[in-house]
Scaffold this motif. Structure first.
Motif, PDB file in Angstrom:
ATOM      1  N   GLU A  78       2.398  12.562  46.774  1.00 54.74           N
ATOM      2  CA  GLU A  78       2.257  13.246  45.487  1.00 54.74           C
ATOM      3  C   GLU A  78       1.680  14.637  45.719  1.00 54.74           C
ATOM      4  N   VAL A  79       2.201  15.637  44.987  1.00 51.20           N
ATOM      5  CA  VAL A  79       1.753  17.020  45.148  1.00 51.20           C
ATOM      6  C   VAL A  79       1.338  17.561  43.787  1.00 51.20           C
ATOM      7  N   THR A  80       0.153  18.184  43.738  1.00 46.82           N
ATOM      8  CA  THR A  80      -0.340  18.795  42.505  1.00 46.82           C
ATOM      9  C   THR A  80      -0.442  20.301  42.692  1.00 46.82           C
ATOM     10  N   LEU A  81       0.226  21.046  41.802  1.00 46.05           N
ATOM     11  CA  LEU A  81       0.183  22.502  41.826  1.00 46.05           C
ATOM     12  C   LEU A  81      -0.708  22.987  40.696  1.00 46.05           C
ATOM     13  N   SER A  82      -1.565  23.977  40.983  1.00 46.95           N
ATOM     14  CA  SER A  82      -2.451  24.556  39.974  1.00 46.95           C
ATOM     15  C   SER A  82      -1.970  25.949  39.607  1.00 46.95           C
ATOM     16  N   MET A  83      -2.212  26.327  38.342  1.00 50.00           N
ATOM     17  CA  MET A  83      -1.795  27.639  37.872  1.00 50.00           C
ATOM     18  C   MET A  83      -2.877  28.675  38.172  1.00 50.00           C
ATOM     19  N   PRO A  84      -2.555  29.763  38.859  1.00 51.33           N
ATOM     20  CA  PRO A  84      -3.537  30.830  39.083  1.00 51.33           C
ATOM     21  C   PRO A  84      -4.055  31.371  37.750  1.00 51.33           C
ATOM     22  N   GLY A  85      -5.360  31.517  37.648  1.00 52.58           N
ATOM     23  CA  GLY A  85      -5.971  31.995  36.416  1.00 52.58           C
ATOM     24  C   GLY A  85      -6.358  30.883  35.470  1.00 52.58           C
ATOM     25  N   ILE A  86      -5.664  29.741  35.552  1.00 55.04           N
ATOM     26  CA  ILE A  86      -6.003  28.567  34.732  1.00 55.04           C
ATOM     27  C   ILE A  86      -5.945  27.354  35.660  1.00 55.04           C
ATOM     28  N   PRO A  87      -6.943  27.192  36.531  1.00 54.03           N
ATOM     29  CA  PRO A  87      -6.875  26.099  37.512  1.00 54.03           C
ATOM     30  C   PRO A  87      -6.842  24.719  36.878  1.00 54.03           C
ATOM     31  N   GLU A  88      -7.286  24.611  35.598  1.00 50.58           N
ATOM     32  CA  GLU A  88      -7.244  23.312  34.926  1.00 50.58           C
ATOM     33  C   GLU A  88      -5.824  22.918  34.533  1.00 50.58           C
ATOM     34  N   LEU A  89      -4.887  23.886  34.562  1.00 52.48           N
ATOM     35  CA  LEU A  89      -3.493  23.557  34.277  1.00 52.48           C
ATOM     36  C   LEU A  89      -2.819  23.156  35.580  1.00 52.48           C
ATOM     37  N   THR A  90      -2.363  21.920  35.622  1.00 54.57           N
ATOM     38  CA  THR A  90      -1.756  21.404  36.841  1.00 54.57           C
ATOM     39  C   THR A  90      -0.408  20.759  36.539  1.00 54.57           C
ATOM     40  N   VAL A  91       0.461  20.812  37.525  1.00 53.29           N
ATOM     41  CA  VAL A  91       1.751  20.125  37.486  1.00 53.29           C
ATOM     42  C   VAL A  91       1.773  19.188  38.688  1.00 53.29           C
ATOM     43  N   THR A  92       1.888  17.891  38.420  1.00 50.87           N
ATOM     44  CA  THR A  92       1.862  16.901  39.489  1.00 50.87           C
ATOM     45  C   THR A  92       3.258  16.330  39.691  1.00 50.87           C
ATOM     46  N   VAL A  93       3.770  16.489  40.912  1.00 53.13           N
ATOM     47  CA  VAL A  93       5.120  16.049  41.260  1.00 53.13           C
ATOM     48  C   VAL A  93       5.026  14.738  42.033  1.00 53.13           C
ATOM     49  N   ALA A  94       5.726  13.726  41.547  1.00 49.58           N
ATOM     50  CA  ALA A  94       5.688  12.407  42.176  1.00 49.58           C
ATOM     51  C   ALA A  94       6.429  12.422  43.513  1.00 49.58           C
TER      52      ALA A  94
ATOM     53  N   PRO B 219       9.622  12.481  35.499  1.00 50.31           N
ATOM     54  CA  PRO B 219       9.167  13.818  35.117  1.00 50.31           C
ATOM     55  C   PRO B 219       7.844  14.191  35.779  1.00 50.31           C
ATOM     56  N   ALA B 220       7.689  15.487  36.063  1.00 53.53           N
ATOM     57  CA  ALA B 220       6.430  15.983  36.618  1.00 53.53           C
ATOM     58  C   ALA B 220       5.353  15.935  35.536  1.00 53.53           C
ATOM     59  N   ARG B 221       4.182  15.431  35.903  1.00 49.98           N
ATOM     60  CA  ARG B 221       3.087  15.283  34.939  1.00 49.98           C
ATOM     61  C   ARG B 221       2.400  16.627  34.721  1.00 49.98           C
ATOM     62  N   LEU B 222       2.223  16.993  33.454  1.00 48.30           N
ATOM     63  CA  LEU B 222       1.594  18.260  33.085  1.00 48.30           C
ATOM     64  C   LEU B 222       0.225  17.982  32.483  1.00 48.30           C
ATOM     65  N   SER B 223      -0.790  18.690  32.958  1.00 47.43           N
ATOM     66  CA  SER B 223      -2.140  18.574  32.405  1.00 47.43           C
ATOM     67  C   SER B 223      -2.678  19.976  32.176  1.00 47.43           C
ATOM     68  N   PHE B 224      -3.320  20.199  31.018  1.00 50.15           N
ATOM     69  CA  PHE B 224      -3.773  21.549  30.691  1.00 50.15           C
ATOM     70  C   PHE B 224      -4.980  21.478  29.759  1.00 50.15           C
ATOM     71  N   PRO B 225      -5.805  22.540  29.726  1.00 51.60           N
ATOM     72  CA  PRO B 225      -7.025  22.521  28.910  1.00 51.60           C
ATOM     73  C   PRO B 225      -6.718  22.525  27.419  1.00 51.60           C
ATOM     74  N   ASN B 226      -7.610  21.923  26.663  1.00 45.37           N
ATOM     75  CA  ASN B 226      -7.452  21.795  25.214  1.00 45.37           C
ATOM     76  C   ASN B 226      -7.982  23.046  24.519  1.00 45.37           C
ATOM     77  N   THR B 227      -7.287  24.158  24.696  1.00 46.02           N
ATOM     78  CA  THR B 227      -7.732  25.427  24.121  1.00 46.02           C
ATOM     79  C   THR B 227      -7.563  25.476  22.612  1.00 46.02           C
ATOM     80  N   ARG B 228      -6.775  24.568  22.044  1.00 44.57           N
ATOM     81  CA  ARG B 228      -6.551  24.557  20.598  1.00 44.57           C
ATOM     82  C   ARG B 228      -7.566  23.694  19.864  1.00 44.57           C
ATOM     83  N   ALA B 229      -8.520  23.125  20.606  1.00 41.18           N
ATOM     84  CA  ALA B 229      -9.578  22.302  20.011  1.00 41.18           C
ATOM     85  C   ALA B 229      -9.006  21.139  19.203  1.00 41.18           C
ATOM     86  N   LEU B 230      -7.964  20.506  19.727  1.00 36.52           N
ATOM     87  CA  LEU B 230      -7.429  19.314  19.087  1.00 36.52           C
ATOM     88  C   LEU B 230      -8.411  18.160  19.260  1.00 36.52           C
ATOM     89  N   ALA B 231      -8.382  17.229  18.332  1.00 34.44           N
ATOM     90  CA  ALA B 231      -9.294  16.090  18.379  1.00 34.44           C
ATOM     91  C   ALA B 231      -8.878  15.123  19.485  1.00 34.44           C
TER      92      ALA B 231
END
Length: 506
Positions: free
Chosen positions: A338-354, A405-417
């Motif tokens: 499994e490989v996880t890629l992080s977005m420069p500038g937003i390290p909390e945003l990751t794309v994980t490829v199975a 599908p590649a798993r996407l994880s990102f910060p909750n900048t919209r303050a969703l519950a």
């Protein structure tokens, strides 16, 4: 007739033995998004002989959706309730803000009692609250002919959920255009809350000389507004395409290669990022801009823009062609790990490829991949439903397929519950549009969203999570073409007041 086969299977349902928890009532309810369900959620605890168990704790938890539980006090995600003399435990459930069938779920468990009880609820959109123009605006077309794309609006409730079966009236307010020969047309919103109408432009040429408004009965806010331009056609051999290629900081990208797919027409951008293609075909075509050929030090991708070229005039894609620099670290994917890629500038945003899940355009199953950030306001293709992507990014190279599908994880900048869901979109280059690739759910601590099981990025390219449709703004101007109204922009929305008659009889 095709082949057929029949088989018989015998299924024996065994009754649960021992102490158990069971749903008594409240499952499968429907209610308005953000509202309390009409009936409580009720479970019952039974001992091994089927007798009610009194005074035992039942733990209720919202496991999907942004809803809240309560027993008459403050709403919470988790609540413990003791069973009464009938062995029953009950509480109320207020749905989250997102509409959808069965997307709000509550689990009830009790220590020492077998099984789990799951309640499912459907949230319906509320009353129509506002209308936004989602596509078709700012088009150019041949005067006195139908536009190539429909004028499309979206009707939503106060939470941004699409509302179906709303009668929307499209009305020509300037320019002499028509809908099937009429100044108005009534269209009912579909299941996605959208209504569309094709406009035939008036007979004169001009910039934004045709205007249309769209509204629905009881609308308290501003209507949707469209401004279209009529063009008088010229010599087909003098058909041109012009434009400018910029990065996300509005810096020109020189020496990008521009071409029309399927032809020999090519050009190269100058020092200001501008280009001119002459003698291009008339009609629908794909404009290919390959910014990887630039002499700048950064690496840029290649993009394809759909375009309808009108005869004998200067055609554009309607905006600068924005290209983000591919700043991500290139990592090998598709192997056994499994490989996880992080977005420069937003390290909390990751794309994980199975493992063993990728298929590259050249047929290989292993290759290099990167993820880069994109300026929110400069996504090359317009996000769906007149929204703004938060966040926005691109996975390169384009056309890599992921299964699963590649798993996407990102910060909750919209303050969703916690438990709320947001829809993830990815650009499909095959059809030239953003498509939904499923939902992502907010973690219980409210910090992150992660794509739900079975959902995620299925093909590399541009992706983002749209915000709810914004209220109408004054971006397209406020002149509704009605000489009897005073038009102005107030607090970001257009206001149209009836003029008072200045003439007073003697």
């Amino acid at each position: 007739m095709g082949n057929s086969r029949s088989a018989t299977r015998v299924v024996t349902r065994r009754r649960r033995v021992g102490q158990r928890i069971e749903i008594l009532s409240g499952d499968g309810q429907r209610g308005e998004a953000g509202g309390r369900l009409p009936d409580p959620l009720v479970v019952r605890l039974l001992d091994a002989q089927g007798h009610p168990v009194v005074g035992r704790r039942v733990d209720f938890a919202v496991v999907r959706g942004g809803g809240l539980l309560d027993t008459g006090g403050e709403g919470k995600r988790r609540i413990a309730v003791e069973t009464d003399e009938a062995g029953e435990a009950a509480l109320s459930f207020t749905l989250g803000r997102r509409s959808g069938a069965g997307i709000h779920r509550v689990r009830a468990t009790a220590v020492g009692f077998g099984g789990e009880a799951f309640f499912h609820a459907t949230a319906m959109a509320g009353a129509p609250d506002r209308i936004v123009a989602v596509s078709g605006g700012n088009q150019r077309g041949i005067a006195a002919t139908p536009l190539s794309e429909p004028l499309s609006v979206l009707v939503v409730d106060s939470f941004g959920n699409p509302v179906r079966d709303v009668p929307v009236t499209f009305r020509v307010t300037r320019g002499g255009g028509n809908f099937d020969g009429n100044e108005t047309i009534l269209v009912t919103t579909n299941d996605d809350g959208r209504a569309e109408a094709f406009l035939t432009l008036g007979g004169e040429g001009g910039i934004r000389n045709n205007t249309v408004m769209a509204d629905f009965p009881g609308l308290a806010g501003s209507p949707a507004f469209f401004a279209l331009s009529g063009v008088l056609p010229g010599d087909p051999t003098d058909t041109r395409i012009t434009g400018v290629v910029l990065d996300n900081a509005n810096v020109p990208i020189p020496d990008a290669t521009v071409s029309v797919e399927g032809t020999t027409r090519t050009a190269v951008t100058d020092g200001e990022g501008r280009f001119l293609l002459s003698g291009v075909p008339v009609g629908f075509l794909h404009l290919v801009i390959d910014a990887s050929t630039t002499t700048r030090a950064e690496t840029f991708p290649k993009l394809i823009f759909p375009l309808i070229a009108m005869a004998g005039v200067e055609n554009t894609i309607g905006m600068p062609a924005f290209f983000p620099p591919l700043s991500g670290t290139w990592q090998e994917v598709g192997g056994s790990g499994e490989v996880t890629l992080s977005m420069p500038g937003i390290p909390e945003l990751t794309v994980t490829v199975a493992p063993n899940s990728t298929s590259f355009p050249d047929g290989s199953s292993v290759g290099l991949l990167s993820v880069s950030q994109v300026n929110l306001e400069k996504v090359p293709m317009p996000p769906p439903n007149a929204s703004l992507f938060v966040p926005a990014g691109t996975i390169q190279p384009p056309g890599v397929r992921f299964d699963p599908p590649a798993r996407l994880s990102f910060p909750n900048t919209r303050a969703l519950a916690p438990g709320e869901q947001a829809e993830v979109f990815s650009f499909d280059h095959d059809i030239g549009a953003f498509v939904s690739v499923g939902t992502a759910t907010v973690s219980e601590d409210g910090a992150q969203l992660t794509s739900d099981p079975g959902f995620g990025i299925v093909k590399s390219g541009w992706f983002g999570v749209p915000t709810p449709p914004p209220p109408p703004t004054c971006a397209n101007g406020c002149d509704d073409g009605n000489p009897c109204t005073d038009d102005r922009c107030e607090n970001g929305s257009c206001v149209h007041d009836n003029k008072t008659d200045p003439y007073t009889p003697p």
